[in-house]
Motif scaffolding. Structure first.
Motif, PDB file in Angstrom:
ATOM      1  N   ASP A  42       0.822  -1.211   0.000  1.00  0.00           N
ATOM      2  CA  ASP A  42       0.000   0.000   0.000  1.00  0.00           C
ATOM      3  C   ASP A  42       0.852   1.255   0.000  1.00  0.00           C
ATOM      4  O   ASP A  42       0.395   2.321   0.396  1.00  0.00           O
ATOM      5  N   ASN A  43       2.083   1.129  -0.401  1.00  0.00           N
ATOM      6  CA  ASN A  43       2.940   2.299  -0.337  1.00  0.00           C
ATOM      7  C   ASN A  43       3.823   2.355  -1.576  1.00  0.00           C
ATOM      8  O   ASN A  43       3.677   3.247  -2.417  1.00  0.00           O
ATOM      9  N   TRP A  57       2.281   2.737  -5.067  1.00  0.00           N
ATOM     10  CA  TRP A  57       1.753   4.068  -5.423  1.00  0.00           C
ATOM     11  C   TRP A  57       2.892   5.029  -5.741  1.00  0.00           C
ATOM     12  O   TRP A  57       2.766   5.846  -6.645  1.00  0.00           O
ATOM     13  N   ASN A  62       3.623   7.036  -9.197  1.00  0.00           N
ATOM     14  CA  ASN A  62       3.885   8.466  -9.391  1.00  0.00           C
ATOM     15  C   ASN A  62       5.031   8.684 -10.363  1.00  0.00           C
ATOM     16  O   ASN A  62       4.953   9.523 -11.267  1.00  0.00           O
ATOM     17  N   ARG A  89      -1.209   2.477 -10.794  1.00  0.00           N
ATOM     18  CA  ARG A  89      -2.441   3.152 -10.384  1.00  0.00           C
ATOM     19  C   ARG A  89      -3.468   3.152 -11.511  1.00  0.00           C
ATOM     20  O   ARG A  89      -4.633   2.865 -11.292  1.00  0.00           O
ATOM     21  N   TYR A 122      -4.818  -0.163 -11.898  1.00  0.00           N
ATOM     22  CA  TYR A 122      -5.785  -0.450 -10.834  1.00  0.00           C
ATOM     23  C   TYR A 122      -7.140   0.152 -11.162  1.00  0.00           C
ATOM     24  O   TYR A 122      -8.180  -0.508 -11.030  1.00  0.00           O
ATOM     25  N   GLN A 123      -7.088   1.399 -11.616  1.00  0.00           N
ATOM     26  CA  GLN A 123      -8.357   2.063 -11.931  1.00  0.00           C
ATOM     27  C   GLN A 123      -9.151   1.286 -12.972  1.00  0.00           C
ATOM     28  O   GLN A 123     -10.340   1.028 -12.806  1.00  0.00           O
ATOM     29  N   MET A 181       0.276   9.768   0.203  1.00  0.00           N
ATOM     30  CA  MET A 181      -0.319   8.771  -0.690  1.00  0.00           C
ATOM     31  C   MET A 181      -1.275   9.455  -1.669  1.00  0.00           C
ATOM     32  O   MET A 181      -1.822  10.507  -1.377  1.00  0.00           O
ATOM     33  N   SER A 182      -1.495   8.835  -2.749  1.00  0.00           N
ATOM     34  CA  SER A 182      -2.282   9.496  -3.781  1.00  0.00           C
ATOM     35  C   SER A 182      -3.780   9.289  -3.564  1.00  0.00           C
ATOM     36  O   SER A 182      -4.215   8.508  -2.734  1.00  0.00           O
ATOM     37  N   PHE A 240      -5.767   7.844  -5.421  1.00  0.00           N
ATOM     38  CA  PHE A 240      -6.308   6.552  -5.858  1.00  0.00           C
ATOM     39  C   PHE A 240      -6.113   5.474  -4.827  1.00  0.00           C
ATOM     40  O   PHE A 240      -6.944   4.604  -4.669  1.00  0.00           O
ATOM     41  N   SER A 241      -4.991   5.613  -4.117  1.00  0.00           N
ATOM     42  CA  SER A 241      -4.837   4.626  -3.065  1.00  0.00           C
ATOM     43  C   SER A 241      -5.879   4.867  -1.992  1.00  0.00           C
ATOM     44  O   SER A 241      -6.354   3.959  -1.337  1.00  0.00           O
TER      45      SER A 241
END
Lengths: 588, 450
Positions: free
Chosen positions: A373-374, A377, A381, A400, A403-404, B1-2, B4-5
């Motif tokens: 969870d880190n 992401w 970026n 990301r 994931y979307q 964190m973004s 989306f997360s």
């Protein structure tokens, strides 16, 4: 006669005070002088005489029913054979080679009949000879004469009619003389041996059930090394491409089903992966099958190929395939001996090819993105920034964005699936009933349901529900250009990998193990998957794949742990000494 | 964190909720359905997917109904019917009622549905299982009534009325009574229409006789139909009302009184304020003695102290000669004003102001104090805050004046409400306010020595 029976009742009539009673059809007393019916019934007053009358009534009813429901004389195993036949036909339509039906499944089935002493042996069960019967319906498809109880045994699996095996042991079936056939033997089933079959419990014999037909299908697919995995097979069943639920509907009209047949052939649950998997091994052992053909690198079931398939399915970059291949190699799950199913081996087990391949992908995703969870992401970026600045280049894979896209697609699919499940119509057009008493009720109920459905179908949303999906091993379709269905296959893993000497390694040097410890015994609970203990990204990925394969999340988690166990063998032996160390550096 | 997360986290918690809902059986809580679902036991066996399908389907129907998505609901209903073929007999037997309730709801609102579909559905459902016939017949009749089809409704009720099914019918006696009573209500409706017509006719007219004859005919049938139901304990307001109206019309005062007395006083009946209201109104029409009226309202006062008849009750008590009735009169007024809905009832305040003065003049300070003691902790902020002073003054000056007087008497002239009203310089009311000041000075229970 009624007046005779009513003699014991001596009370005065409440209406006219006479003592002159008769019995109504329902067994109640009525006054013969004023026709007043009492609430008292015969049963209450005289219990002694009742059993006889009841038995008489039942006998009468059954005799009538027998006349009504007289169809062909058929055996339970023929019912299963018919289902297998339908399934094999369906598989053939799906593109599976014809040998599967004509040779493999046919032979497996014959072997089963032999092993379970139902046919092709000297002393078949019940002495009565059970042989493969001609299948009326299937033959009429090829314009041949429908013939019940033909004189020579011609297994319906073989279209040509040539005997695939010298049936020396198989005796010719003879028409069962109705006289010798005691009425009681088949009192409660449409098949000849339904009652006896459902009671039969013989040690060491695997009894045929409807779910086991799927195990037979999968065994033959595996033997043929066809491009169908177990999860795909079950999905085809679910989507209605392979007959399973209510398969008995397609039995020939003359094969009547009722009574005990209901318990044998009616199915009210979807087949589950674990269950069919277990049954398949069980049957393979029971049939005493030899080692299956080798699963080599060019087979569909080889992890390298399956990984490729699932990478495409879940829209991950093709480049990941190199990594999955490496993991497969390091863990040794791609070895022929490991992959090939050998029922006679000491510990007969077979690889869950699809689950394993997916587990390998999960491990690779963990290697690349850590999924804590880190890191995933922050890597996203970087990728996003890079992609913005270098629009011309091959884009970097952006976790990301992926994931979307995936979240949206999978949610839609899941919703569709849940809706379809909630709307699934389980009941067959031919209602099954337990006994002749039920018969009218069952038919009436069916009629009622159909009637109500007809009435409401005019009120249903006008948009037609999506027609039967075409069978496909892929559930998703990714297209370049469509924003909602962006295809990530061509994206590169640069930015996540780095050069180290000649080879590439992951930038991420950390890893966490899905399972800390394994039981040393062979007990089954290798892992317990308590969702909340894991990162959200990991949960998402596990859920995604579990849904694709229609398996339980814990089942996949377990497989991931097993792959990790093989991958980090040395570390595991260390962690045994230093008990808790979840994070650890690792080189690639 | 973004973002989306975060979205991942958020969506996860949503999923969680959804899951827990699924675990609890349904997404929504329908007590009557939940009961059905819960009572059905799986018998320790693994639940079949068939059962999952039907229960998921039921949830979705409920959800669609809640969102008024009638076509979707109909779609799920289409599949839900298969529960009628469930091998679990508990579920199968509970199903017709659920199907009827959901299905009639859908057909009631669905844009493509019409009377015909509804009638077909109702007729089909009626004959599914013995125990539903009467209930569905009754509801079907109500549906027809709703659509103004009185005759069809009547025909339906008649058919249901004569329905019998061996011993089962005795257990449904109440339902049969109810059906008869509804039939009676329909007859009452015709009767009262006839009565209207009759009142427009000349007594010497030839038509008058026939009309009154048919009316009589109707009333006789109606009383038969209504009579049985109102003997059974329950709340039957509309039935009782119409029954009594007819009895009264034909001069059967004793019969009407008996019915109403029984309805109000029979202990087997649930406590029902309207029963006492009806009885009171009847007695009032009959010009019954005051004592009797008071005794009826006394019970109503115990059930609903804020009832609008309480002011009338107060008047009756005031007129009474008994001392304890006078005391009760004060109690009743205080009781009415205890309720938030009555705070702006000017009559109540007027009565209280007047009666307080009267009581105090009659040297019954103890009565006032007794009532006030339990209220002095909360009435000041409930009635006499400066907020109320301001808003009452703005909305209704007369009310404000009455309240100010009461406040002055109960709290003394230092109280905020009183001071605020007195401060208002209003030309027209100057005289009135002066009068209020005077009477407060005279009667205030605070520092009565001064």
């Amino acid at each position: 006669m009624d007046l005779e029976e009513a003699k014991e009742f001596k009370e005065r009539c409440t209406q006219c005070a006479a003592v002159s009673w008769g019995l109504t059809d329902e067994g109640k007393y009525y006054c013969t002088s004023c026709h007043n019916v009492t609430e008292r019934s015969k049963e209450v007053i005289n219990t002694g005489a009742i059993p006889n009358t009841k038995i008489q009534a039942i006998n009468r009813g059954l005799k009538r029913k027998r006349k009504l429901e007289r169809g062909w004389d058929w055996y339970v195993c023929e019912g299963f054979q018919h289902i297998l036949y339908q399934q094999a036909e369906a598989l053939k339509t799906l593109g599976v080679g014809p040998e599967l039906k004509n040779e493999v499944l046919h032979n497996f089935w014959k072997r089963y009949l032999q092993k379970s002493k139902q046919a092709y042996c000297k002393n078949p069960v019940c002495r009565r000879k059970v042989t493969v019967l001609e299948d009326n319906q299937s033959h009429s498809d090829w314009d041949s004469e429908p013939e019940l109880l033909s004189d020579f045994s011609c297994p319906s699996f073989v279209e040509s009619g040539t005997e695939p095996q010298p049936d020396g042991l198989a005796q010719k079936p003879f028409p069962i003389s109705k006289a010798s056939q005691s009425e009681t033997a088949s009192i409660c089933s449409g098949s000849l041996d339904g009652v006896e079959y459902s009671l039969r419990k013989e040690k060491g014999i695997v009894k045929m059930t409807v779910p086991r037909t799927l195990a037979f299908c999968y065994l033959s697919l595996l033997w043929q090394r066809e491009t169908v995995t177990l999860s795909e097979l079950l999905r085809f069943v679910e989507e209605g491409h392979i007959p399973y639920i209510n398969a008995f509907q397609h039995f020939p009209e003359e094969m009547k089903l009722y009574g005990r047949d209901k318990g044998i052939f009616a199915i009210e649950s979807w087949p589950t992966y674990e269950d069919i998997y277990k049954k398949m091994i069980e049957i393979a052992k029971f049939l005493d099958l030899p080692r299956f053909p080798d699963i080599t690198e060019d087979c569909y079931l080889h992890p390298n190929i399956l990984c490729m398939k699932y990478l495409m399915e879940v829209n991950l970059p093709d480049e990941m395939n190199d990594l999955t291949c490496q993991v497969v190699k390091m863990t040794g799950v791609g070895e022929v001996d490991f992959l090939t199913f050998d029922p006679i081996a000491n510990m007969a087990k077979t690889v869950k090819y699809d689950v394993q391949a997916v587990a390998v992908i999960v491990v690779v995703l963990k290697l690349l993105f850590l999924l804590d969870d880190n890191l995933e992401w922050s890597l996203s970026n970087t990728a996003e920034k890079y992609n913005e600045n270098n629009k011309e280049d091959k884009p970097w894979f952006d976790f990301r964005k992926w994931y979307q896209v995936m979240k949206k697609s999978i949610d839609e699919k899941k919703q569709e699936w849940e809706e379809a499940r909630a709307k699934y119509l389980w009941k067959s057009e031919k209602p099954l009933y337990h006994s002749s008493i039920d018969r009218a009720v069952a038919f009436k109920r069916r009629e009622m349901v159909v009637d109500l459905q007809k009435q409401f179908s005019t009120l249903v949303d006008s948009t037609p529900t999506v027609g039967r999906k075409k069978p496909s091993s892929f559930q998703f379709n990714w297209a370049e250009g469509d924003a909602a269905r962006t295809c990530f296959h061509g994206h590169s893993l640069q930015g996540i990998l780095k050069n180290k000497g000649q080879s590439l390694t992951t930038k991420n040097s950390l890893y966490w193990l899905s399972t800390q410890k394994f039981c040393r015994s062979y007990c089954k609970h290798v892992t317990t998957y308590e969702e909340s203990n894991f990162s959200l990204s990991y949960q998402f990925i596990i859920n995604l794949f579990a849904f694709l394969l229609r398996i339980k999340t814990s089942f996949l988690h377990e497989e991931v742990s097993l792959i990790e166990k093989r991958l980090f063998k040395t570390k595991y032996s260390k962690t045994k000494k230093k008990s808790s160390r979840s994070r650890k550096g690792r080189k690639y | 964190m973004s973002d989306f997360s975060e979205e991942l986290i958020r969506s996860k918690t949503e999923d969680d909720q959804e899951e827990s809902c699924v675990l609890s059986g349904t997404g929504m809580y329908f007590p009557w359905l939940q009961k059905h679902i819960d009572t059905v036991e799986t018998g320790g066996k693994k639940e079949k997917d068939f059962a999952q399908t039907t229960s998921a389907c039921l949830n979705r129907i409920q959800e669609a109904l809640l969102k008024h998505q009638w076509p979707q609901a109909a779609g799920y209903m289409h599949s839900y019917f298969q529960i009628l073929e469930d091998s679990d007999s508990h579920k199968r037997q509970a199903a017709p009622e659920i199907i009827w309730k959901l299905g009639s709801e859908i057909l009631f609102y669905h844009p493509k549905s019409n009377m015909e579909t509804f009638n077909t559905f109702a007729d089909r459902m009626k004959n599914m299982g013995v125990m539903n016939y009467l209930k569905i017949s009754l509801q079907h009749a109500l549906y027809l009534l709703h659509h103004g089809m009185l005759e069809d409704a009547n025909r339906n009720l008649s058919r249901a009325e004569t329905w019998r099914y061996g011993e089962k019918s005795s257990s449904q006696e109440v339902l049969i009574n109810l059906i008869q009573a509804y039939k009676g209500l329909l007859q009452y409706y015709t009767w009262s229409k006839k009565k209207m017509e009759l009142s427009n006719l000349d007594e010497d007219d030839y038509a008058y006789n026939t009309a009154s004859q048919t009316m009589l005919n109707h009333s006789w049938k109606t009383s038969v139909n209504l009579g049985a139901l109102i003997q059974t304990p329950g709340v039957w307001d509309p039935f009782v009302k119409s029954y009594v109206e007819m009895l009264e019309f034909y001069g059967d005062q004793d019969g009407a009184r008996e019915v109403l007395t029984n309805y109000a006083y029979d202990e087997k009946f649930p406590s029902n304020p309207n029963a006492h209201v009806y009885l009171y109104n009847f007695l009032k029409r009959e010009k019954a003695p005051r004592e009797k009226l008071i005794s009826v309202l006394k019970i109503l006062y115990q059930i609903v102290p804020s009832h609008k008849l309480m002011l009338e009750f107060h008047r009756l008590l005031k007129k009474s000669e008994k001392k304890d009735h006078h005391k009760l009169g004060l109690e009743v007024l205080f009781g009415v004003l205890d309720f938030a809905g009555c705070t702006k009832n000017i009559t109540a305040w007027k009565y209280l102001a007047k009666y307080l003065r009267q009581t105090l003049m009659g040297n019954h300070l103890a009565w006032v104090q007794e009532e006030w003691n339990s209220r002095k902790t909360w009435w000041p902020s409930f009635h006499f805050s400066s907020f109320w002073a301001k808003s009452d003054w703005k909305e209704d000056i007369a009310l404000a004046c009455e309240k100010a007087l009461v406040a002055g008497i109960l709290l003394g002239k230092g109280c905020r409400y009183f001071r605020y009203i007195c401060k208002q310089d209003h030309q027209v009311l100057r005289k009135k306010i002066r009068r209020i000041r005077k009477s407060v000075k005279k009667h205030s229970i605070v520092n009565p020595g001064l």
